[in-house]
Design a protein around this motif. Structure first.
Motif, mmCIF file in Angstrom:
data_model
loop_
_atom_site.group_PDB
_atom_site.id
_atom_site.type_symbol
_atom_site.label_atom_id
_atom_site.label_comp_id
_atom_site.label_asym_id
_atom_site.label_seq_id
_atom_site.Cartn_x
_atom_site.Cartn_y
_atom_site.Cartn_z
ATOM 1 N N GLN A 159 0.843 -1.192 0.000
ATOM 2 C CA GLN A 159 0.000 0.000 0.000
ATOM 3 C C GLN A 159 0.877 1.241 0.000
ATOM 4 O OE1 GLN A 159 -3.284 0.260 2.892
ATOM 5 N NE2 GLN A 159 -2.908 2.428 3.117
ATOM 6 N N PRO A 160 0.694 2.154 -0.989
ATOM 7 C CA PRO A 160 -0.216 2.094 -2.133
ATOM 8 C C PRO A 160 0.320 1.150 -3.198
ATOM 9 C CG PRO A 160 1.113 4.071 -2.281
ATOM 10 C CD PRO A 160 1.475 3.407 -0.987
ATOM 11 N N SER A 161 -0.546 0.493 -3.879
ATOM 12 C CA SER A 161 -0.157 -0.547 -4.820
ATOM 13 C C SER A 161 0.314 0.022 -6.148
ATOM 14 C CB SER A 161 -1.335 -1.484 -5.072
ATOM 15 O OG SER A 161 -2.342 -0.791 -5.787
ATOM 16 N N LEU A 162 0.968 -0.830 -6.912
ATOM 17 C CA LEU A 162 1.380 -0.454 -8.259
ATOM 18 C C LEU A 162 0.163 -0.097 -9.114
ATOM 19 C CD1 LEU A 162 3.805 -0.234 -10.219
ATOM 20 C CD2 LEU A 162 3.353 -2.610 -10.859
ATOM 21 N N THR A 163 -0.926 -0.807 -8.900
ATOM 22 C CA THR A 163 -2.148 -0.503 -9.643
ATOM 23 C C THR A 163 -2.616 0.917 -9.366
ATOM 24 O OG1 THR A 163 -2.816 -2.828 -9.605
ATOM 25 C CG2 THR A 163 -4.540 -1.202 -10.027
ATOM 26 N N SER A 164 -2.597 1.326 -8.102
ATOM 27 C CA SER A 164 -2.990 2.687 -7.748
ATOM 28 C C SER A 164 -2.082 3.715 -8.403
ATOM 29 C CB SER A 164 -2.959 2.874 -6.234
ATOM 30 O OG SER A 164 -3.952 2.103 -5.615
ATOM 31 N N LYS A 165 -0.795 3.422 -8.419
ATOM 32 C CA LYS A 165 0.147 4.356 -9.034
ATOM 33 C C LYS A 165 -0.112 4.458 -10.533
ATOM 34 C CE LYS A 165 3.597 3.330 -5.507
ATOM 35 N NZ LYS A 165 4.872 2.630 -5.197
ATOM 36 N N ALA A 166 -0.359 3.324 -11.176
ATOM 37 C CA ALA A 166 -0.601 3.325 -12.622
ATOM 38 C C ALA A 166 -1.892 4.050 -12.970
ATOM 39 C CB ALA A 166 -0.639 1.895 -13.148
ATOM 40 N N LEU A 167 -2.914 3.920 -12.103
ATOM 41 C CA LEU A 167 -4.196 4.571 -12.333
ATOM 42 C C LEU A 167 -4.225 5.986 -11.762
ATOM 43 C CD1 LEU A 167 -6.588 1.583 -11.512
ATOM 44 C CD2 LEU A 167 -6.005 2.472 -13.777
ATOM 45 N N GLN A 168 -3.083 6.403 -11.175
ATOM 46 C CA GLN A 168 -2.977 7.719 -10.534
ATOM 47 C C GLN A 168 -4.080 7.921 -9.496
ATOM 48 O OE1 GLN A 168 -2.846 10.532 -13.829
ATOM 49 N NE2 GLN A 168 -0.678 10.126 -14.160
ATOM 50 N N SER A 169 -4.227 6.891 -8.651
ATOM 51 C CA SER A 169 -5.301 6.912 -7.652
ATOM 52 C C SER A 169 -4.803 6.465 -6.285
ATOM 53 C CB SER A 169 -6.457 6.012 -8.115
ATOM 54 O OG SER A 169 -6.008 4.671 -8.303
ATOM 55 N N THR A 170 -3.562 6.858 -5.918
ATOM 56 C CA THR A 170 -3.051 6.450 -4.605
ATOM 57 C C THR A 170 -3.903 7.000 -3.477
ATOM 58 O OG1 THR A 170 -1.521 8.321 -4.644
ATOM 59 C CG2 THR A 170 -0.669 6.187 -5.379
ATOM 60 N N GLY A 171 -4.661 8.062 -3.738
ATOM 61 C CA GLY A 171 -5.543 8.619 -2.722
ATOM 62 C C GLY A 171 -6.755 7.772 -2.410
ATOM 63 N N GLU A 172 -6.921 6.649 -3.085
ATOM 64 C CA GLU A 172 -8.079 5.795 -2.807
ATOM 65 C C GLU A 172 -7.916 5.006 -1.512
ATOM 66 O OE1 GLU A 172 -8.482 3.007 -6.034
ATOM 67 O OE2 GLU A 172 -6.353 2.553 -6.011
ATOM 68 N N TYR A 173 -6.703 4.982 -0.951
ATOM 69 C CA TYR A 173 -6.488 4.320 0.341
ATOM 70 C C TYR A 173 -6.794 5.276 1.484
ATOM 71 C CZ TYR A 173 -3.996 0.601 -2.147
ATOM 72 O OH TYR A 173 -3.655 -0.430 -2.978
ATOM 73 N N SER A 174 -7.220 4.711 2.606
ATOM 74 C CA SER A 174 -7.516 5.554 3.767
ATOM 75 C C SER A 174 -6.557 5.235 4.900
ATOM 76 C CB SER A 174 -8.978 5.397 4.188
ATOM 77 O OG SER A 174 -9.310 4.042 4.431
ATOM 78 N N GLY A 175 -7.029 4.570 5.934
ATOM 79 C CA GLY A 175 -6.246 4.430 7.157
ATOM 80 C C GLY A 175 -4.989 3.598 7.010
ATOM 81 N N TYR A 176 -3.983 3.959 7.788
ATOM 82 C CA TYR A 176 -2.741 3.200 7.784
ATOM 83 C C TYR A 176 -1.977 3.441 9.077
ATOM 84 C CZ TYR A 176 -0.435 7.633 6.624
ATOM 85 O OH TYR A 176 0.012 8.924 6.640
ATOM 86 N N LEU A 177 -1.060 2.538 9.365
ATOM 87 C CA LEU A 177 -0.121 2.668 10.469
ATOM 88 C C LEU A 177 1.275 2.877 9.897
ATOM 89 C CD1 LEU A 177 -1.246 -0.438 12.595
ATOM 90 C CD2 LEU A 177 -1.751 1.938 13.145
ATOM 91 N N VAL A 178 2.085 3.615 10.632
ATOM 92 C CA VAL A 178 3.507 3.716 10.318
ATOM 93 C C VAL A 178 4.243 2.883 11.357
ATOM 94 C CG1 VAL A 178 5.490 5.232 10.058
ATOM 95 C CG2 VAL A 178 3.229 6.040 9.396
ATOM 96 N N ALA A 179 5.085 1.969 10.914
ATOM 97 C CA ALA A 179 5.780 1.072 11.837
ATOM 98 C C ALA A 179 7.278 1.114 11.602
ATOM 99 C CB ALA A 179 5.270 -0.358 11.677
#
Length: 404
Positions: free
Chosen positions: A147-167
């Motif tokens: 996350q964000p996936s290669l698909t999101s990057k290719a579709l220019q839609s990395t903003g489609e993800y919401s919550g995440y943790l930083v570890a």
């Protein structure tokens, strides 16, 4: 005679390896692409692997399985101050869990796949612009790139993800004799936790994770302070990794399969992980095997709904319990941890029914948890699929830079 269908699996970590395993076993011609080489790959996150029987490797140190995990110890504190108070402790069995050297597990699994006929391409990064060329050249493309996936990057839609943790996490050498052979998770009144997954009395994977709302200004300094207050040897920056972990569901389930390109997302790329703990390896493997099963039946269109149906109870329970970390109620969370003590650690994440039965044995606590209006509101919102991904502003990416 029909030609054997072809699959490209993009990403050679746990989700990608499981996808390659499942698809090869189902009769597909599989090519796996990993952007690094396995003998240089260093991914420490997720070294406590539950539901390990789903990984088709002998559980030996040579394959990266350092020791079986007798119990996971969980402690809850009311803060990070020197005079902090413990509000609850629990010990959770781990019947199908191992503490691992994840790099070795992945190398061993990749070797197994190569020996069975999977074409494993190391040091081969696929760019976003190449993705659709791959989709044209294969019957199925599995996106296991995180996350964000290669698909999101290719579709220019990395903003489609919401919550995440930083570890942040690191392999640390020092005295862990007070933890070994168990492992320990410590919640300290912020939305996140620290951990020590002991491998020997003198070595452990140590880490810390924060929800995006609770990230510190200086990750590394906060990591070292956490180790100091918990009595663990401090990590070095050189040995420390940073990772982005989804809080499931962080992606609209319908976005996990793109029939126009025959691209299916699994694991972190599909936005699945436990919303409370961030644990996602057993979930990633489950998603990959499900995708392989449905691909073999020529029913990939059923993947989004079936994956979500399998994960939804876990999402719902985790969002309820997480309420008490977000609203800073360590006393109640500590009581809940004590009430759940004795359960299997995988069941705590994956089996809401078992958790509810355990909590129901403590009627006063059960009412304290589920009698709150805002908790019931969360239950309703989760039950009616009102998650963060339904309201992300278009084009706004929540993913942070991975530097620290």
């Amino acid at each position: 005679m029909n030609q054997t269908p072809t699959v490209a699996v993009l990403g050679g970590a746990m989700a990608g390896l499981a996808a390659a395993e499942g698809l090869h076993s189902a009769g597909f011609d599989v090519e796996l692409y990993e952007r690094q080489t396995y003998n240089e790959k260093r991914v420490n996150c997720g070294e406590a692997m539950t539901a390990a029987s789903a990984i088709p490797l002998e559980k030996t140190a040579e394959n990266g399985f350092i020791n079986s995990l007798p119990e996971m110890e969980v402690e809850v504190y009311d803060g990070v101050q020197p005079d902090r108070q413990c509000t609850g402790r629990g010990r959770f069995t781990a019947s199908d869990a191992y503490i691992t050297d994840r790099n070795v597990v992945e190398q061993s699994w990749a070797d197994r796949l190569a020996q069975r006929g999977v074409d494993v391409n190391e040091n081969r990064s696929i760019t976003p612009t190449e993705l659709f060329e791959f989709a044209d050249g294969y019957d199925v493309v599995v996106d296991a790139t995180g996350q964000p996936s290669l698909t999101s990057k290719a579709l220019q839609s990395t903003g489609e993800y919401s919550g995440y943790l930083v570890a942040l996490n690191a392999d640390v050498v020092g005295d862990f004799s007070d933890v070994y052979p168990n492992s320990r998770i410590i919640l300290e009144n912020y939305t996140g936790y620290t951990w020590a997954f002991s491998k020997t009395p003198n070595r452990a994977n140590v880490g810390i994770g924060w929800a995006v709302s609770d990230r510190p200004d200086d990750y590394m300094a906060a990591f070292k302070r956490a180790c100091e207050r918990n009595g663990w040897p401090e990590p070095t920056r050189e040995r420390t990794n940073v990772a982005i972990i989804p809080e499931g569901p962080s992606l609209d389930p319908q976005r996990t399969y793109h029939p126009d390109y025959s691209i299916v997302r699994v694991g972190d790329a599909a936005g699945i992980a436990n919303r409370l703990t961030g644990k996602g390896i057993s979930q990633a493997i489950q998603s990959s095997y499900l995708a392989a099963e449905l691909a073999a039946e020529d029913r990939l269109e059923a993947y989004p709904e079936q994956l979500y149906r399998e994960m939804k109870p876990e999402y719902l329970l985790a969002t309820v319990i997480r309420y008490f970390t977000e609203t800073r109620q360590p006393q109640l969370l500590g009581k809940a941890i004590q009430a759940g003590s004795g359960m299997d650690i995988e069941a705590v994440d994956r089996s809401p029914r078992d958790v509810l039965i355990q909590l129901a044995r403590h009627p006063r606590l059960f009412v304290q948890i589920f009698g709150k209006r805002k908790v019931l509101q969360r239950v309703y919102q989760a039950a009616t699929d009102q998650w963060e991904y339904t309201s992300i502003p278009d084009g706004e990416s929540p993913i942070v830079d991975s530097s620290f």
